[in-house]
Design a protein around this motif. Sequence first.
Motif, PDB file in Angstrom:
ATOM      1  N   PRO A  60      39.146  36.586  20.772  1.00  0.00           N
ATOM      2  CA  PRO A  60      37.786  36.055  20.615  1.00  0.00           C
ATOM      3  C   PRO A  60      37.767  34.651  20.028  1.00  0.00           C
ATOM      4  CG  PRO A  60      38.268  37.647  18.884  1.00  0.00           C
ATOM      5  CD  PRO A  60      39.420  37.698  19.834  1.00  0.00           C
ATOM      6  N   VAL A  61      36.979  33.791  20.641  1.00  0.00           N
ATOM      7  CA  VAL A  61      36.807  32.415  20.158  1.00  0.00           C
ATOM      8  C   VAL A  61      35.570  32.389  19.267  1.00  0.00           C
ATOM      9  CG1 VAL A  61      36.518  30.007  20.813  1.00  0.00           C
ATOM     10  CG2 VAL A  61      37.794  31.565  22.314  1.00  0.00           C
ATOM     11  N   ARG A  89      27.372  32.687  27.129  1.00  0.00           N
ATOM     12  CA  ARG A  89      28.782  32.988  26.851  1.00  0.00           C
ATOM     13  C   ARG A  89      29.359  32.205  25.680  1.00  0.00           C
ATOM     14  NH1 ARG A  89      30.482  32.794  33.269  1.00  0.00           N
ATOM     15  NH2 ARG A  89      28.632  33.920  33.946  1.00  0.00           N
ATOM     16  N   LYS A  90      28.518  31.748  24.782  1.00  0.00           N
ATOM     17  CA  LYS A  90      28.976  30.904  23.679  1.00  0.00           C
ATOM     18  C   LYS A  90      29.899  31.683  22.741  1.00  0.00           C
ATOM     19  CE  LYS A  90      24.697  31.847  21.109  1.00  0.00           C
ATOM     20  NZ  LYS A  90      23.398  31.269  20.725  1.00  0.00           N
ATOM     21  N   PRO A  91      30.699  30.960  21.944  1.00  0.00           N
ATOM     22  CA  PRO A  91      31.633  31.621  21.024  1.00  0.00           C
ATOM     23  C   PRO A  91      30.939  32.559  20.049  1.00  0.00           C
ATOM     24  CG  PRO A  91      32.199  29.304  21.276  1.00  0.00           C
ATOM     25  CD  PRO A  91      30.883  29.507  21.979  1.00  0.00           C
ATOM     26  N   PHE A  92      31.759  33.441  19.452  1.00  0.00           N
ATOM     27  CA  PHE A  92      31.243  34.445  18.534  1.00  0.00           C
ATOM     28  C   PHE A  92      30.665  33.799  17.279  1.00  0.00           C
ATOM     29  CE2 PHE A  92      34.087  36.805  21.249  1.00  0.00           C
ATOM     30  CZ  PHE A  92      33.425  38.016  21.417  1.00  0.00           C
ATOM     31  N   ALA A  93      29.557  34.368  16.824  1.00  0.00           N
ATOM     32  CA  ALA A  93      28.806  33.790  15.709  1.00  0.00           C
ATOM     33  C   ALA A  93      29.109  34.524  14.407  1.00  0.00           C
ATOM     34  CB  ALA A  93      27.311  33.868  16.000  1.00  0.00           C
ATOM     35  N   PRO A  94      28.948  33.846  13.280  1.00  0.00           N
ATOM     36  CA  PRO A  94      29.097  34.529  11.990  1.00  0.00           C
ATOM     37  C   PRO A  94      28.006  35.571  11.799  1.00  0.00           C
ATOM     38  CG  PRO A  94      28.257  32.295  11.686  1.00  0.00           C
ATOM     39  CD  PRO A  94      28.618  32.425  13.129  1.00  0.00           C
ATOM     40  N   PRO A  95      28.197  36.502  10.869  1.00  0.00           N
ATOM     41  CA  PRO A  95      27.201  37.552  10.649  1.00  0.00           C
ATOM     42  C   PRO A  95      25.887  36.995  10.124  1.00  0.00           C
ATOM     43  CG  PRO A  95      28.946  37.669   9.005  1.00  0.00           C
ATOM     44  CD  PRO A  95      29.384  36.668  10.015  1.00  0.00           C
ATOM     45  N   VAL A  96      24.836  37.766  10.325  1.00  0.00           N
ATOM     46  CA  VAL A  96      23.493  37.388   9.856  1.00  0.00           C
ATOM     47  C   VAL A  96      22.933  38.518   8.989  1.00  0.00           C
ATOM     48  CG1 VAL A  96      23.027  35.911  11.839  1.00  0.00           C
ATOM     49  CG2 VAL A  96      22.416  38.349  11.930  1.00  0.00           C
ATOM     50  N   ASP A  97      21.886  38.214   8.252  1.00  0.00           N
ATOM     51  CA  ASP A  97      21.286  39.215   7.365  1.00  0.00           C
ATOM     52  C   ASP A  97      20.355  40.157   8.102  1.00  0.00           C
ATOM     53  OD1 ASP A  97      22.542  38.329   4.998  1.00  0.00           O
ATOM     54  OD2 ASP A  97      21.068  36.702   4.787  1.00  0.00           O
ATOM     55  N   ASP A  98      19.721  39.675   9.165  1.00  0.00           N
ATOM     56  CA  ASP A  98      18.695  40.494   9.817  1.00  0.00           C
ATOM     57  C   ASP A  98      18.730  40.293  11.328  1.00  0.00           C
ATOM     58  OD1 ASP A  98      16.527  41.995  10.531  1.00  0.00           O
ATOM     59  OD2 ASP A  98      15.035  40.806   9.436  1.00  0.00           O
ATOM     60  N   MET A  99      19.247  41.281  12.046  1.00  0.00           N
ATOM     61  CA  MET A  99      19.301  41.188  13.502  1.00  0.00           C
ATOM     62  C   MET A  99      17.923  41.186  14.136  1.00  0.00           C
ATOM     63  SD  MET A  99      22.209  40.723  14.979  1.00  0.00           S
ATOM     64  CE  MET A  99      21.658  41.144  16.623  1.00  0.00           C
ATOM     65  N   ASP A 100      16.933  41.744  13.457  1.00  0.00           N
ATOM     66  CA  ASP A 100      15.588  41.796  14.031  1.00  0.00           C
ATOM     67  C   ASP A 100      14.982  40.408  14.220  1.00  0.00           C
ATOM     68  OD1 ASP A 100      15.583  44.523  14.337  1.00  0.00           O
ATOM     69  OD2 ASP A 100      14.714  44.894  12.343  1.00  0.00           O
ATOM     70  N   GLU A 101      15.571  39.405  13.571  1.00  0.00           N
ATOM     71  CA  GLU A 101      15.124  38.029  13.790  1.00  0.00           C
ATOM     72  C   GLU A 101      15.739  37.439  15.058  1.00  0.00           C
ATOM     73  OE1 GLU A 101      16.033  35.800  10.310  1.00  0.00           O
ATOM     74  OE2 GLU A 101      14.574  36.852   9.031  1.00  0.00           O
ATOM     75  N   ILE A 102      16.710  38.163  15.644  1.00  0.00           N
ATOM     76  CA  ILE A 102      17.440  37.642  16.800  1.00  0.00           C
ATOM     77  C   ILE A 102      17.111  38.398  18.069  1.00  0.00           C
ATOM     78  CG2 ILE A 102      19.757  37.329  17.776  1.00  0.00           C
ATOM     79  CD1 ILE A 102      20.753  36.821  14.945  1.00  0.00           C
ATOM     80  N   TRP A 103      17.098  39.742  17.997  1.00  0.00           N
ATOM     81  CA  TRP A 103      16.881  40.497  19.227  1.00  0.00           C
ATOM     82  C   TRP A 103      15.470  41.072  19.301  1.00  0.00           C
ATOM     83  CZ3 TRP A 103      21.282  44.595  18.214  1.00  0.00           C
ATOM     84  CH2 TRP A 103      20.985  45.342  17.072  1.00  0.00           C
ATOM     85  N   SER A 104      15.022  41.275  20.520  1.00  0.00           N
ATOM     86  CA  SER A 104      13.745  41.952  20.747  1.00  0.00           C
ATOM     87  C   SER A 104      13.981  43.456  20.700  1.00  0.00           C
ATOM     88  CB  SER A 104      13.178  41.559  22.112  1.00  0.00           C
ATOM     89  OG  SER A 104      13.986  42.115  23.144  1.00  0.00           O
ATOM     90  N   PRO A 105      12.927  44.269  20.568  1.00  0.00           N
ATOM     91  CA  PRO A 105      13.114  45.723  20.591  1.00  0.00           C
ATOM     92  C   PRO A 105      13.821  46.211  21.853  1.00  0.00           C
ATOM     93  CG  PRO A 105      10.944  45.197  19.744  1.00  0.00           C
ATOM     94  CD  PRO A 105      11.533  43.903  20.213  1.00  0.00           C
ATOM     95  N   MET A 106      13.505  45.622  23.004  1.00  0.00           N
ATOM     96  CA  MET A 106      14.165  46.038  24.239  1.00  0.00           C
ATOM     97  C   MET A 106      15.645  45.664  24.219  1.00  0.00           C
ATOM     98  SD  MET A 106      13.213  45.157  28.215  1.00  0.00           S
ATOM     99  CE  MET A 106      11.662  46.060  28.081  1.00  0.00           C
TER     100      MET A 106
END
Length: 334
Positions: A13-14, A252-269
């Motif tokens: 992983p990059v 396809r961007k490189p792997f990101a560092p962890p975040v505190d709240d995934m709900d700020e990134i993904w939608s419910p779907m």
Amino acid sequence: MKNFEISVLDLAPVKQGKSIHDTFQDSLSLANHVESLDYKRFWLAEHHNMESIASSATSVLIGFIANGTKKIRVGSGGIMLPNHSSLIIAEQFGTLESLFPGRIDLGLGRAPGTDGLTAQALGRNPAIINEQFPRQILELQRYFSKENSDAMVRAIPGEGLDIPLYILGSSTDSAWLAAELGLPYAFAGHFAPEQMEMAFKIYREHFQPSQYSDKPYIIACVNGVAAETSEEAHKISTTLFQAFINIVRNDRKPFAPPVDDMDEIWSPMEKSMVLQKLRYTFIGDQAEIQEKLKDFQERFNVDELMVNSHIYDHHKRLRSYEIIRAAVNSLSKA
């Protein structure tokens, strides 16, 4: 519940802010670390045209890892065989086995390991894949056999070498093939869990003993993210979740560092889609990992568990594999 072997799948992983050289050094570091923990094998997977994965020249990277380790088996999980000439793969893995005797595995898949346009650039013909893949496996077996020494086309190095073949699958199609050919079977439960149970059932019920294996042998690949505390494990697992969100979004961007709240990134779907794909992802501290592994093994009764671990911080990734090893050891003593 029977005991099982434990191994590693690495996609090289990059990570954001890191170079591909850093990626390869981290892979070697991981291989050395899990070797010291008595993991059985270290497999690398062929992917193409992805900024986040650097294992495209899989055979070359296998040689790098094998050269930097001493005893752990190193191989492909897998080589996407229709992307290649059977003869070229026989020669490449014959070379690897000659350099590192008794340590090389050849896992084989039929998927492209990339998008449709890149698959075309690789020279694949999707109309003949289902016929081509079994034929190429038989070609490899012939090239590796001593009997091929009288043939007009020979694999040198490769001929006469004992290089174990494994059939990889993410659906039930390859389960039928692995059973028919009497070969070990590895399933990609780390990203395609939907048909895993049925694939194992087909493989076990239809397995035909062969000169390569007298009974079924199943490897299940899963995701594992372990840490000292459950809270820490769930925090660092957000790198994996972000990686799968990128797949959903075709980013396809490189792997990101962890975040505190995934709900700020993904939608419910998107969350629902990702969690479905990551159904067999074991996240937690040692006690939680141990319990989840126990539940998994009681249900599937596999011979080997192969763990993929997308963790941004390299030292935390190393520690994750330590904790998973300890959990497996505790299970075997229970």
